[in-house]
Write an enzyme that holds these catalytic residues in place. Sequence first.
Site, PDB file in Angstrom:
ATOM      1  N   GLN A  48     -10.507   0.210  59.669  1.00 36.01           N
ATOM      2  CA  GLN A  48     -10.160   1.570  59.273  1.00 36.01           C
ATOM      3  C   GLN A  48      -9.038   2.122  60.143  1.00 36.01           C
ATOM      4  OE1 GLN A  48     -13.763   1.157  59.712  1.00 36.01           O
ATOM      5  NE2 GLN A  48     -14.232   1.056  57.529  1.00 36.01           N
TER       6      GLN A  48
ATOM      7  N   ASN B  72      -9.820   3.653  54.816  1.00 36.75           N
ATOM      8  CA  ASN B  72     -10.250   2.259  54.757  1.00 36.75           C
ATOM      9  C   ASN B  72      -9.056   1.325  54.653  1.00 36.75           C
ATOM     10  OD1 ASN B  72     -13.043   2.440  55.008  1.00 36.75           O
ATOM     11  ND2 ASN B  72     -13.357   2.738  52.817  1.00 36.75           N
TER      12      ASN B  72
ATOM     13  N   CYS C 293     -17.157   7.904  59.607  1.00 34.17           N
ATOM     14  CA  CYS C 293     -17.223   6.592  60.261  1.00 34.17           C
ATOM     15  C   CYS C 293     -17.780   6.817  61.654  1.00 34.17           C
ATOM     16  CB  CYS C 293     -15.850   5.935  60.323  1.00 34.17           C
ATOM     17  SG  CYS C 293     -15.850   4.372  61.224  1.00 34.17           S
TER      18      CYS C 293
ATOM     19  N   ASN D 177     -18.784   4.565  64.156  1.00 37.64           N
ATOM     20  CA  ASN D 177     -18.150   3.809  65.232  1.00 37.64           C
ATOM     21  C   ASN D 177     -16.775   4.381  65.536  1.00 37.64           C
ATOM     22  OD1 ASN D 177     -20.172   1.833  65.743  1.00 37.64           O
ATOM     23  ND2 ASN D 177     -19.562   0.719  63.920  1.00 37.64           N
TER      24      ASN D 177
ATOM     25  N   HIS E 263     -24.797   5.192  51.234  1.00 40.83           N
ATOM     26  CA  HIS E 263     -25.316   3.897  51.686  1.00 40.83           C
ATOM     27  C   HIS E 263     -26.444   3.423  50.782  1.00 40.83           C
ATOM     28  CE1 HIS E 263     -23.222   3.444  55.543  1.00 40.83           C
ATOM     29  NE2 HIS E 263     -23.208   4.763  55.527  1.00 40.83           N
TER      30      HIS E 263
ATOM     31  N   GLU F 294     -18.875  -2.945  53.691  1.00 42.11           N
ATOM     32  CA  GLU F 294     -18.381  -1.573  53.641  1.00 42.11           C
ATOM     33  C   GLU F 294     -17.471  -1.333  52.447  1.00 42.11           C
ATOM     34  OE1 GLU F 294     -17.363   0.772  57.011  1.00 42.11           O
ATOM     35  OE2 GLU F 294     -17.885  -0.851  58.403  1.00 42.11           O
ATOM     36  N   ARG F 295     -17.625  -0.183  51.877  1.00 45.77           N
ATOM     37  CA  ARG F 295     -16.798   0.282  50.777  1.00 45.77           C
ATOM     38  C   ARG F 295     -15.324   0.283  51.189  1.00 45.77           C
ATOM     39  NH1 ARG F 295     -17.479   6.595  49.195  1.00 45.77           N
ATOM     40  NH2 ARG F 295     -17.242   6.630  51.435  1.00 45.77           N
TER      41      ARG F 295
ATOM     42  N   CYS G 207     -21.077  -1.111  61.615  1.00 39.86           N
ATOM     43  CA  CYS G 207     -20.914   0.107  60.819  1.00 39.86           C
ATOM     44  C   CYS G 207     -21.870   1.144  61.380  1.00 39.86           C
ATOM     45  CB  CYS G 207     -21.199  -0.162  59.335  1.00 39.86           C
ATOM     46  SG  CYS G 207     -21.139   1.318  58.297  1.00 39.86           S
ATOM     47  N   GLY G 208     -21.331   2.202  61.982  1.00 41.32           N
ATOM     48  CA  GLY G 208     -22.170   3.198  62.625  1.00 41.32           C
ATOM     49  C   GLY G 208     -23.018   3.984  61.644  1.00 41.32           C
ATOM     50  N   THR G 209     -22.404   4.480  60.560  1.00 44.71           N
ATOM     51  CA  THR G 209     -23.192   5.214  59.576  1.00 44.71           C
ATOM     52  C   THR G 209     -24.187   4.283  58.894  1.00 44.71           C
ATOM     53  OG1 THR G 209     -21.481   4.916  57.868  1.00 44.71           O
ATOM     54  CG2 THR G 209     -21.427   6.969  59.159  1.00 44.71           C
ATOM     55  N   GLY G 210     -23.811   3.004  58.743  1.00 47.55           N
ATOM     56  CA  GLY G 210     -24.730   2.025  58.159  1.00 47.55           C
ATOM     57  C   GLY G 210     -25.936   1.783  59.047  1.00 47.55           C
TER      58      GLY G 210
END
Length: 276
Positions: free
Chosen positions: A46, A66, A75, A77, A161, A210-211, A219-222
């Site tokens: 990203q 992205n 995001c 991370n 997610h 990731e999209r 992936c932090g949000t993941g």
Amino acid sequence: MLLKFTKMHGAGNDFVVIDLISQRYRPREQDMRLLADRHFGVGCDQILLVEAPDSPNVDFRYRIFNADGSEVENCGNGARCFARFVRDKQLTGKRVIRVQTAGGVLELRVRDKHRVEVDMGMPVFAPAAIPFAAAAQADNYPLEVDGQQLEIGALSMGNPHALLRVDDIDTAPVATLGPIIERHPDFPQRVNVGFMQVVSARDVRLRVYERGAGETLACGTGACAAAVYGILRGWLQDTVTVQLPGGKLEIAWAGMGHSVTMTGPTAVVFEGTIRI
């Protein structure tokens, strides 16, 4: 024009970070794709833009693009790297930094030079807000993919997610199912796809497709979404270590009505200038 940048990563999830406070540039989709290209550009998952705030209640505006040039909401991370970047560049001396994203306001807390804690806000479960096509909110949902019926969790951590529990992430069909679920018609804005293996009540292994970026090292949000889903299902306790291919993240969630916090590392790889 010549554009200064810094290459950073958080647990292997890598970024090109650009200061648009001390230099002027209007982002274009084709430039984002060039910067992310690992052969002809800098190479990253990203691109993160640091912009001046448009509200007195935040310190910066934080924008995320992205690798395919699409702009996204959040995001995690990247947020940690953002916090270290603005302090390293002396854009702020604060240790608690509020940033405006397309997915809402994040609060970044600098613990030391290499570790940052992020208040990721409260998870969103309402299908219409994810967005996800479902008749009613549930802890898990059936999803038909290539003739097979999967059971998934679906929620938003500022971005959408989908979560699948698997026995072993090493053999999980990330490369095949990931892109299909990412573009499943039930997710009108596409979706990040997490494949999670519950090791114990406090330990999860995770791979994320990731999209707009494909599989990434972290992936932090993941990681937040996987922890929340596991806690909801009763598989996990309220503080979890998520092991991703690029490193570990610490996720804590006290349940409904509470924010998710994420703590993890940051690293600077190099700095440079590119002509775009």
